[in-house]
Design an enzyme around this catalytic site. Sequence first.
Site, mmCIF file in Angstrom:
data_model
loop_
_atom_site.group_PDB
_atom_site.id
_atom_site.type_symbol
_atom_site.label_atom_id
_atom_site.label_comp_id
_atom_site.label_asym_id
_atom_site.label_seq_id
_atom_site.Cartn_x
_atom_site.Cartn_y
_atom_site.Cartn_z
ATOM 1 N N GLU A 125 -5.625 -8.390 -0.091
ATOM 2 C CA GLU A 125 -6.284 -8.007 1.168
ATOM 3 C C GLU A 125 -7.749 -7.787 0.861
ATOM 4 O OE1 GLU A 125 -4.640 -5.020 3.777
ATOM 5 O OE2 GLU A 125 -2.600 -5.501 3.151
ATOM 6 N N GLU B 289 0.822 -1.229 0.000
ATOM 7 C CA GLU B 289 0.000 0.000 0.000
ATOM 8 C C GLU B 289 0.846 1.266 0.000
ATOM 9 O OE1 GLU B 289 -3.050 -0.190 3.059
ATOM 10 O OE2 GLU B 289 -4.114 -1.740 1.959
HETATM 11 O O1 AHR Z 1 -4.973 -5.746 7.154
HETATM 12 C C1 AHR Z 1 -4.813 -4.601 7.946
HETATM 13 C C2 AHR Z 1 -4.133 -3.463 7.209
HETATM 14 O O2 AHR Z 1 -4.958 -3.015 6.174
HETATM 15 C C3 AHR Z 1 -2.839 -3.806 6.523
HETATM 16 O O3 AHR Z 1 -1.754 -3.737 7.363
HETATM 17 C C4 AHR Z 1 -2.751 -2.755 5.461
HETATM 18 O O4 AHR Z 1 -2.064 -3.185 4.335
HETATM 19 C C5 AHR Z 1 -4.196 -2.391 5.160
HETATM 20 O O5 AHR Z 1 -4.403 -1.034 5.175
#
Ligand code: AHR
Length: 502
Positions: free
Chosen positions: A291, A173
Amino acid sequence: MKHASCLIDKNHTIADIPDELFGSFIEHLGRAVYTGVYEPKHPTADARGFRRDVIELVKDLGVPLVRYPGGNFVSGYNWTDGIGPVKSRPKRLDLAWHSIETNEFGIDEFADWAHEANTEIMAAVNLGTGTPQNAGYMVEYCNHPNGTHWSDLRVQNGHNDPHNIKTWCLGNEMDGHWQICQLSSTDYAKKAREAAKIMKWVDPSIKLVACGSSSSGMPSFPDWDRVVLEYLYDHIDFLSLHSYYEKETTTEDFLASFTNMDYLIRTVGGVIDFVKAKTRSKKDVMLSFDEWNIWYQKKQSEHPWECAPSILEENYSLLDSLVMGGLLCTLLNNSDRVKMASLAQLVNVIAPITTKPGGGILKQSTYFPFQQVSRYGRGKALKTLLSSPIIETKSWGEAPLLQMAATMDEESESITLFVLNTDMNDSIDLSLDMRSFKNLKLTEHLIMHGDDLNATNTFENPEAVVPYSLSTDMHKNEGGVFSLILPSLSWNTFRFSMSEKN
Ligand code: AHR
């Protein structure tokens, strides 16, 4: 009762479903590692401190790939802090999650854990405070057999055989202001490209995932993705997507979250097509949805500096499990492009599994749809030509009331249909034409459904939200055209056997 119809033809497939679609994620965050997967004093802990009760559930979920060690954590993490004799590992401030990282658990421990849990590692390198050179050193440590500084150090640390980590994320990210050392798209792309070159020179067999936008809500979406792809197209194998859902407006909108996931996949897929055409490339870059989940507590609560604070521990409801079912269908329906996905995360932190330090273990409501799709959604994804009643949502525009996916496993001669009915009041009678499969028999109907959408599983009442079987007699079959009754607000898994080769 409302009506819908669907045609599924055995010759109209989407793709072979990659195992990696059912991946997950363990970050050094909250209690995911410490008192999650690792708790040496726990009654079920093995000699290496791994909680066996957690390992058993991870195996039951059928998770073939686990992303590690972050997440936001990785952007400030020096992986060398987590190797070598545990006593000499430094304690550090983890700035991503306002925590103290003891470094008792690092890549070697995770490799051992992954082996025990029957899963592979998707490792992320630090492209925040980290350098491309350090990323290369990590690949050398993990994957080079021996005879060099870093590989010999791994051997010296008790791991004679390389970890052979096949999939690597180029940071995490990096478009986000919350990221340690956020970068502009161009700066990220240049840094990631140099890291990619070094990492693949060390081990040409690895697959690389570049950071796409951290969400479709970012102002730079989807231009970030275009820039990253233009610099990196020839160096990477996957582009990442991330998306988390929560009930922001109405229940109807929340239930229709799958339409947004689908939009995101199609949009980023379009950007990939554009860059492929622009660069005249012959290769395909695939999507890694590394994610995704339902997540409410996005704002960090105030907490002191401590090891493994209890943060981001969601208690999922029946409603959340329905939403999760819809999202899983979207992943299956896009398995021609999405070749990896990671449910974020696996234990304690935004997770389907919750542990008590020193105590028991709990399956959250969301455990079940994931487990069912991971278990039965194998083989080939089939196209579903669905005609469903539509609703108008505030957040996503028009959305079908039904979301579904179908899979065909030739090995076990079975078809599985996953169907979510999001209608708040009505059952839906689904007329399902499956005449192209001869002698199909409906063998099981599992359902998640209940009076209280807010019901959750707790340690006191661990089975408040679980799937149960319904009689298959309530569904008619007339010559391969099934009439399936889907109660309002229900997640359904229908299993069919193909009694002769089709
Ligand atoms: O999964 C929790 C967080 O969400 C992770 O660390 C990040 O990559 C995202 O913003």
